[in-house]
Design a protein around this motif. Structure first.
Motif, PDB file in Angstrom:
ATOM      1  N   HIS A  73       0.831  -1.200   0.000  1.00 50.87           N
ATOM      2  CA  HIS A  73       0.000   0.000   0.000  1.00 50.87           C
ATOM      3  C   HIS A  73       0.863   1.246   0.000  1.00 50.87           C
ATOM      4  O   HIS A  73       2.013   1.239   0.442  1.00 50.87           O
ATOM      5  CB  HIS A  73      -0.923   0.012   1.229  1.00 50.87           C
ATOM      6  CG  HIS A  73      -2.011  -1.006   1.174  1.00 50.87           C
ATOM      7  ND1 HIS A  73      -2.945  -1.049   0.172  1.00 50.87           N
ATOM      8  CD2 HIS A  73      -2.320  -2.022   2.019  1.00 50.87           C
ATOM      9  CE1 HIS A  73      -3.785  -2.045   0.389  1.00 50.87           C
ATOM     10  NE2 HIS A  73      -3.420  -2.654   1.505  1.00 50.87           N
ATOM     11  N   MET A  74       0.285   2.337  -0.459  1.00 52.77           N
ATOM     12  CA  MET A  74       0.941   3.642  -0.446  1.00 52.77           C
ATOM     13  C   MET A  74      -0.128   4.692  -0.183  1.00 52.77           C
ATOM     14  O   MET A  74      -1.216   4.650  -0.757  1.00 52.77           O
ATOM     15  CB  MET A  74       1.611   3.926  -1.798  1.00 52.77           C
ATOM     16  CG  MET A  74       2.092   5.351  -1.988  1.00 52.77           C
ATOM     17  SD  MET A  74       3.611   5.715  -1.112  1.00 52.77           S
ATOM     18  CE  MET A  74       4.790   4.898  -2.209  1.00 52.77           C
ATOM     19  N   VAL A  75       0.170   5.621   0.729  1.00 56.64           N
ATOM     20  CA  VAL A  75      -0.741   6.723   1.041  1.00 56.64           C
ATOM     21  C   VAL A  75      -0.065   8.030   0.662  1.00 56.64           C
ATOM     22  O   VAL A  75       1.141   8.202   0.869  1.00 56.64           O
ATOM     23  CB  VAL A  75      -1.117   6.723   2.537  1.00 56.64           C
ATOM     24  CG1 VAL A  75      -1.767   8.048   2.951  1.00 56.64           C
ATOM     25  CG2 VAL A  75      -2.063   5.567   2.852  1.00 56.64           C
ATOM     26  N   ALA A  76      -0.836   8.957   0.107  1.00 58.86           N
ATOM     27  CA  ALA A  76      -0.341  10.295  -0.204  1.00 58.86           C
ATOM     28  C   ALA A  76      -1.015  11.300   0.721  1.00 58.86           C
ATOM     29  O   ALA A  76      -2.235  11.287   0.880  1.00 58.86           O
ATOM     30  CB  ALA A  76      -0.629  10.668  -1.654  1.00 58.86           C
ATOM     31  N   ALA A  77      -0.200  12.143   1.353  1.00 61.70           N
ATOM     32  CA  ALA A  77      -0.727  13.298   2.071  1.00 61.70           C
ATOM     33  C   ALA A  77      -0.644  14.489   1.133  1.00 61.70           C
ATOM     34  O   ALA A  77       0.430  14.816   0.635  1.00 61.70           O
ATOM     35  CB  ALA A  77       0.079  13.561   3.340  1.00 61.70           C
ATOM     36  N   VAL A  78      -1.784  15.111   0.860  1.00 62.66           N
ATOM     37  CA  VAL A  78      -1.837  16.200  -0.124  1.00 62.66           C
ATOM     38  C   VAL A  78      -2.223  17.492   0.586  1.00 62.66           C
ATOM     39  O   VAL A  78      -3.320  17.607   1.139  1.00 62.66           O
ATOM     40  CB  VAL A  78      -2.848  15.896  -1.239  1.00 62.66           C
ATOM     41  CG1 VAL A  78      -2.832  17.011  -2.286  1.00 62.66           C
ATOM     42  CG2 VAL A  78      -2.544  14.555  -1.893  1.00 62.66           C
ATOM     43  N   THR A  85       2.043  18.704  -2.636  1.00 67.47           N
ATOM     44  CA  THR A  85       1.182  19.873  -2.523  1.00 67.47           C
ATOM     45  C   THR A  85       0.360  20.008  -3.796  1.00 67.47           C
ATOM     46  O   THR A  85       0.770  19.551  -4.861  1.00 67.47           O
ATOM     47  CB  THR A  85       1.997  21.161  -2.295  1.00 67.47           C
ATOM     48  OG1 THR A  85       2.893  21.343  -3.386  1.00 67.47           O
ATOM     49  CG2 THR A  85       2.773  21.080  -0.985  1.00 67.47           C
ATOM     50  N   ALA A  86      -0.797  20.639  -3.665  1.00 64.52           N
ATOM     51  CA  ALA A  86      -1.682  20.813  -4.827  1.00 64.52           C
ATOM     52  C   ALA A  86      -2.556  22.033  -4.595  1.00 64.52           C
ATOM     53  O   ALA A  86      -3.580  21.947  -3.917  1.00 64.52           O
ATOM     54  CB  ALA A  86      -2.538  19.576  -5.052  1.00 64.52           C
ATOM     55  N   ALA A 123      -1.128  17.412 -10.130  1.00 62.79           N
ATOM     56  CA  ALA A 123      -1.152  16.518  -8.971  1.00 62.79           C
ATOM     57  C   ALA A 123      -2.167  15.387  -9.114  1.00 62.79           C
ATOM     58  O   ALA A 123      -1.985  14.309  -8.526  1.00 62.79           O
ATOM     59  CB  ALA A 123      -1.472  17.317  -7.708  1.00 62.79           C
ATOM     60  N   THR A 124      -3.218  15.599  -9.892  1.00 62.48           N
ATOM     61  CA  THR A 124      -4.319  14.635  -9.927  1.00 62.48           C
ATOM     62  C   THR A 124      -3.967  13.267 -10.511  1.00 62.48           C
ATOM     63  O   THR A 124      -4.327  12.239  -9.915  1.00 62.48           O
ATOM     64  CB  THR A 124      -5.521  15.230 -10.695  1.00 62.48           C
ATOM     65  OG1 THR A 124      -5.963  16.401 -10.024  1.00 62.48           O
ATOM     66  CG2 THR A 124      -6.664  14.235 -10.781  1.00 62.48           C
ATOM     67  N   PRO A 125      -3.292  13.170 -11.673  1.00 59.94           N
ATOM     68  CA  PRO A 125      -3.108  11.855 -12.300  1.00 59.94           C
ATOM     69  C   PRO A 125      -2.528  10.768 -11.405  1.00 59.94           C
ATOM     70  O   PRO A 125      -3.097   9.660 -11.346  1.00 59.94           O
ATOM     71  CB  PRO A 125      -2.197  12.173 -13.498  1.00 59.94           C
ATOM     72  CG  PRO A 125      -2.532  13.567 -13.855  1.00 59.94           C
ATOM     73  CD  PRO A 125      -2.772  14.247 -12.545  1.00 59.94           C
ATOM     74  N   PRO A 126      -1.434  10.992 -10.658  1.00 59.74           N
ATOM     75  CA  PRO A 126      -0.931   9.888  -9.827  1.00 59.74           C
ATOM     76  C   PRO A 126      -1.864   9.506  -8.694  1.00 59.74           C
ATOM     77  O   PRO A 126      -1.791   8.380  -8.184  1.00 59.74           O
ATOM     78  CB  PRO A 126       0.395  10.438  -9.284  1.00 59.74           C
ATOM     79  CG  PRO A 126       0.291  11.914  -9.387  1.00 59.74           C
ATOM     80  CD  PRO A 126      -0.553  12.171 -10.600  1.00 59.74           C
ATOM     81  N   LEU A 127      -2.771  10.400  -8.313  1.00 60.38           N
ATOM     82  CA  LEU A 127      -3.676  10.107  -7.207  1.00 60.38           C
ATOM     83  C   LEU A 127      -4.873   9.265  -7.643  1.00 60.38           C
ATOM     84  O   LEU A 127      -5.393   8.479  -6.861  1.00 60.38           O
ATOM     85  CB  LEU A 127      -4.183  11.414  -6.577  1.00 60.38           C
ATOM     86  CG  LEU A 127      -3.117  12.316  -5.957  1.00 60.38           C
ATOM     87  CD1 LEU A 127      -3.749  13.624  -5.487  1.00 60.38           C
ATOM     88  CD2 LEU A 127      -2.426  11.613  -4.796  1.00 60.38           C
ATOM     89  N   HIS A 173     -12.121  23.817  -4.693  1.00 54.31           N
ATOM     90  CA  HIS A 173     -10.815  23.275  -5.069  1.00 54.31           C
ATOM     91  C   HIS A 173     -11.058  22.089  -5.999  1.00 54.31           C
ATOM     92  O   HIS A 173     -11.699  21.110  -5.611  1.00 54.31           O
ATOM     93  CB  HIS A 173     -10.037  22.821  -3.836  1.00 54.31           C
ATOM     94  CG  HIS A 173      -8.574  22.623  -4.086  1.00 54.31           C
ATOM     95  ND1 HIS A 173      -8.094  21.647  -4.944  1.00 54.31           N
ATOM     96  CD2 HIS A 173      -7.479  23.276  -3.625  1.00 54.31           C
ATOM     97  CE1 HIS A 173      -6.770  21.706  -4.974  1.00 54.31           C
ATOM     98  NE2 HIS A 173      -6.376  22.683  -4.191  1.00 54.31           N
ATOM     99  N   PRO A 174     -10.554  22.117  -7.236  1.00 55.22           N
ATOM    100  CA  PRO A 174     -10.889  21.060  -8.205  1.00 55.22           C
ATOM    101  C   PRO A 174     -10.415  19.677  -7.774  1.00 55.22           C
ATOM    102  O   PRO A 174     -11.049  18.679  -8.105  1.00 55.22           O
ATOM    103  CB  PRO A 174     -10.191  21.514  -9.493  1.00 55.22           C
ATOM    104  CG  PRO A 174      -9.176  22.511  -9.068  1.00 55.22           C
ATOM    105  CD  PRO A 174      -9.719  23.181  -7.841  1.00 55.22           C
TER     106      PRO A 174
END
Length: 337
Positions: A64-69, A105-106, A114-118, A135-136
């Motif tokens: 698993h991998m989590v992103a903090a944005v 950051t986004a 920022a969106t595509p990898p998420l 915020h889109p």
């Protein structure tokens, strides 16, 4: 048959082709800003949620991998202690479960990058920090099917699982303390009006003053930074030279207000009482030490991380509007008020 809206219905509602709507969802740069906004608005109106294929499969790792944005410019990540506290506490929880945390950051302007990898399977979950109205990225993530947990309430009109502080009650406590102290010429340095936490702090404060018959309170708006606290306090002194109390929506802005008042020849708390928000380390270093509203930052971030892990492992039982905890805030009285 499911009554959930389809991508084709989103496209029709937005007046674009299904292919264009799909490109918006995947964060493609080949879509104009106006078209992207049309699709985001249609997603929000219809309550569309994208169905994602499970991550993994033949030949894929199951890690698993989590992103903090963080929905702020990158320099805020390195200059605001609040964000460092959040991310450190969340990472400690994730590390104990063997899940790495990626940080990015986004802003609204950089969300297309920022969106595509998420949303394309690059991460298994997202911790979203500081999303403001329209915020889109918040709209896209809400429709993506990616497990997500907001740290703080999501923007109005967007349904996302979240953990929140009782910011409104924190504002109430600050107002009551100033009223009990006999302060009558009260002003506010608020946070960004589009940020739910800042809006709740301001509403709780002003509504409590209004119940005591105090209306027309001047409000300066900042962005939680030191410079905005200085500018906000200078503006308030011009607007209300006889001010005898200031509530600032962050300790950093409150500390800046204390410095500005001192330069203007005003004593704290003798002439002007000052209350901050956060109970950050700067609150104890300020001279005099700040009275402030403490929010349990580390507990807040750790709880959000645990709930995100639960959503990643068992989506059917983890999310939803019924599991959006609100943690209490507490007034800490020191020498500034």
């Amino acid at each position: 048959m499911s009554d959930l809206p389809t991508l084709a219905q989103v496209a029709a509602e937005a007046g674009v082709s299904p292919a264009t709507a799909s490109r918006v969802l995947t964060g493609s740069v080949r879509v104009s800003t106006s078209t992207r906004r049309q699709v985001h608005d249609a997603i929000s109106r219809l309550g569309y949620v994208r169905h994602r294929a499970p991550r993994g499969g033949a030949g894929r790792r199951s890690d698993h991998m989590v992103a903090a944005v963080l929905c702020e410019p990158v320099h805020r990540l390195f200059t605001e202690p609040f964000y460092a506290r959040l991310i450190t506490a969340a990472e400690e929880v994730l590390t104990r479960h063997g899940v790495p945390l990626a940080m990015m950051t986004a802003t609204a302007a950089t969300s297309t990058v920022a969106t595509p990898p998420l949303v394309s399977g690059g991460v298994d979950g997202v911790l979203l920090i500081g999303a403001r109205e329209r915020h889109p990225l918040a709209v896209t993530l809400a429709a993506s099917g990616v497990p997500i947990r907001c740290l703080g309430k999501p923007p109005e009109g967007i349904e996302l699982p979240h953990v929140d502080m009782d910011n409104r009650d924190g504002g109430r406590q600050a107002a009551e303390h100033l009223l009990l102290g006999g302060r009558r010429s009260v002003a506010v340095i608020s946070g960004p009006p589009g940020l739910p936490a800042a809006r709740d702090r301001l509403d709780g404060f002003l509504q409590t003053l209004a119940l005591a018959g105090m209306t027309g309170v001047p409000v300066a708006y900042g962005d939680f930074s030191h410079n905005s606290g200085v500018h906000g306090m200078q503006w308030l002194l011009r607007r209300m030279p006889n001010v005898d109390a200031v509530f600032a929506a962050s300790d950093v802005m409150a500390a800046a207000a204390v410095q500005t008042l001192r330069r203007a020849g005003r004593r704290v708390p003798d002439d002007v009482a000052v209350i901050g928000f956060d109970d950050a380390p700067v609150a104890r270093r300020t001279s005099p030490p700040l009275t402030t509203v403490r929010q349990p930052v580390e507990e807040f971030a750790a709880l959000a991380a645990r709930l995100l892990l639960l959503a990643m492992s068992s989506p059917a039982t983890a999310g939803g509007a019924g599991n959006n905890p609100v943690l209490p805030t507490e007034l800490v009285v020191r020498e500034s008020a």
